[in-house]
Design a protein around this motif. Structure first.
Motif, mmCIF file in Angstrom:
data_model
loop_
_atom_site.group_PDB
_atom_site.id
_atom_site.type_symbol
_atom_site.label_atom_id
_atom_site.label_comp_id
_atom_site.label_asym_id
_atom_site.label_seq_id
_atom_site.Cartn_x
_atom_site.Cartn_y
_atom_site.Cartn_z
ATOM 1 N N ARG A 1 0.191 10.117 -5.891
ATOM 2 C CA ARG A 1 -0.311 9.535 -4.650
ATOM 3 C C ARG A 1 0.781 9.471 -3.585
ATOM 4 N N VAL A 2 1.959 8.984 -3.982
ATOM 5 C CA VAL A 2 3.054 8.849 -3.017
ATOM 6 C C VAL A 2 3.538 10.217 -2.556
ATOM 7 N N ARG B 1 7.018 1.609 -9.063
ATOM 8 C CA ARG B 1 5.860 1.814 -9.941
ATOM 9 C C ARG B 1 5.858 0.809 -11.095
ATOM 10 N N PRO C 1 -0.439 1.800 -6.266
ATOM 11 C CA PRO C 1 -0.322 2.861 -5.264
ATOM 12 C C PRO C 1 0.983 3.650 -5.389
ATOM 13 N N ALA C 2 1.831 3.302 -6.377
ATOM 14 C CA ALA C 2 3.141 3.947 -6.511
ATOM 15 C C ALA C 2 3.139 5.111 -7.484
ATOM 16 N N ARG D 1 0.839 -1.190 0.000
ATOM 17 C CA ARG D 1 0.000 0.000 0.000
ATOM 18 C C ARG D 1 0.879 1.247 0.000
ATOM 19 N N GLY D 2 0.253 2.390 -0.176
ATOM 20 C CA GLY D 2 1.003 3.639 -0.252
ATOM 21 C C GLY D 2 1.870 3.884 0.971
#
Length: 425
Positions: free
Chosen positions: A197-198, A176, A192-193, A150-151
């Motif tokens: 978002r990160v 990613r 999530p990469a 997850r992030g």
């Protein structure tokens, strides 16, 4: 009902198998369980009508030699239970198998698979080593199942690179692309990469733009400092600046790519970022650097061969010495001033050509090996424009030298033009 389901017996099956071709055929045990005997041996099938598609289907349950009659009946019973729930046994089997894979593939395994896929496109010879080194440093992710990442896990793993923002962004790209492979392999559904978002969970210090470059007005003094060092790395760095080529192209330079008599360096397509051959016209100083480097190595080889019973051949790489086959990709780092990148010298060259010369935009871009124009324009632009690019690089070399020796320049220009014309012919 029992007789309808259990029509076969172990003794009867063994007897039928011993009959050879006479026993070939489908032997029904009832309830969809069938034993097929043919020249390939005896194997179990489960035949059913899919409640999902309404079509007749067959599901292999394995060979008789590895599944007794009792075991095959248990499998058939389990499949009938699945059918009773309105599900397709084949679909459920595939789902269970996929879940088992998802529950076993770690980030490191998926990263290695991604590396093996991408390496076919990489032109930077140190790319594999760089990828593996970053994966090793992502210790917080390596053993995690790729489906569970997850992030927050990514942000935690990237913390080790907080003092190395450039490496941190590269590490994020490794994560990613690895997760993109996982998505393509149906190990998970989301990524999530993504930077957007990160970036909300950890600082990426992303400013965009190009590699930091040195103002071209400062380049002559910097090159003078390189010449004072008289080292392999310094000479290679100066050549990189003079030719406007990439670091990977210079450190990976091979002897057979050079024609110093014609002032030509031909970089093959597989070693260029654009994946197309790039012919670099060489200036007088560039040829001088290369001849000096080759002579130094050849002199060492001759010295060894004069005192050894095991003669050695000159190394294929131009920037090799007797201790290492080629320059490291980090060989220039200790020569760089703060706030400047190796790649940035290409920008310095481009800005100089645009600000201080009458070199056309197309020629200036072609000097850097960039593609110019759309597909139609490139179809008509078949000539490499070597003479114009050679002249542009000569302007750059003269600017770096601060040279006003027109006689020497004219001699070089005549030699270079002749060599370029012969090459084009």
């Amino acid at each position: 009902m029992a007789r309808e389901l259990h029509r076969l017996s172990t003794r009867g099956i063994e007897s039928t198998i011993k009959k050879g071709t006479e026993g070939y055929g489908a032997h029904n045990d009832g309830g969809g369980l069938v034993l097929v005997i043919d020249r390939f041996g005896a194997r179990w099938l489960f035949k059913f009508t899919s409640p999902v598609t309404g079509k007749r289907r067959e599901m292999g349950l394995g060979p008789f030699a590895m599944n007794t009659l009792a075991e095959a009946r248990v499998k058939a019973s389990n499949n009938r239970d699945i059918l009773a729930k309105g599900l397709d046994p084949l679909v459920e089997r595939d789902r269970v198998a996929a879940d088992a894979i998802r529950d076993s593939v770690t980030f490191e395994q998926c990263a290695n698979d991604t590396r093996d896929i991408l390496r076919k496109k990489w032109t930077f010879e140190g790319a594999i080593e760089q990828w593996d080194r970053v994966v090793k440093e992502l210790s917080a992710l390596r053993t995690m199942l790729v489906k569970d990442i997850r992030g927050a896990d990514i942000a935690k793993a990237l913390a080790v690179f907080d003092d190395r923002p450039t490496t941190k962004k590269y590490a994020l790209s490794v994560i990613r692309r690895t997760i993109e492979t996982a998505i393509a392999s149906e190990l998970r559904e989301d990524n999530p990469a993504m930077t957007s978002r990160v970036g909300r969970l950890t600082s990426l210090e992303y400013k965009g733009g190009n590699n930091p470059s040195m103002p071209y007005s400062d380049v002559p003094a910097f090159v003078a400092s390189l010449r004072a060092k008289d080292s392999r790395a310094a000479r290679a760095f100066e050549l990189l600046i003079l030719t406007g080529t990439r670091k990977e192209e210079v450190v990976g330079m091979l002897r057979d790519e050079l024609d110093l008599g014609k002032f030509i360096w031909t970089i093959p397509a597989e070693r260029t970022k654009q994946r197309r051959e790039h012919v670099v016209p060489l200036t007088r100083r560039a040829v001088e650097i290369l001849r000096q480097q080759l002579e130094m190595v050849d002199c060492m080889v001759r010295e060894i061969n004069a005192h050894s019973k095991r003669p050695v051949e000159p190394p294929a790489y131009v920037w090799a010495d007797l201790r290492s086959p080629r320059l490291s990709h980090n060989a220039f780092q200790h020569l760089l001033p703060a706030g400047v990148s190796v790649h940035g010298f290409r920008s310095s060259l481009r800005e100089y050509l645009g600000d201080e010369t009458s070199v056309s935009w197309n020629t200036a871009e072609e000097v850097l090996g960039h593609k110019v124009g759309d597909a139609t324009a490139k179809a008509y632009r078949r000539a490499p424009g070597l003479a114009k690019r050679g002249e542009a690089l000569k302007y750059w070399a003269d600017f770096i030298d601060g040279s006003s020796n027109e006689t020497a320049n004219k001699i070089h220009e005549a030699s270079a033009v002749q060599g370029i014309e012969e090459h084009a012919a």
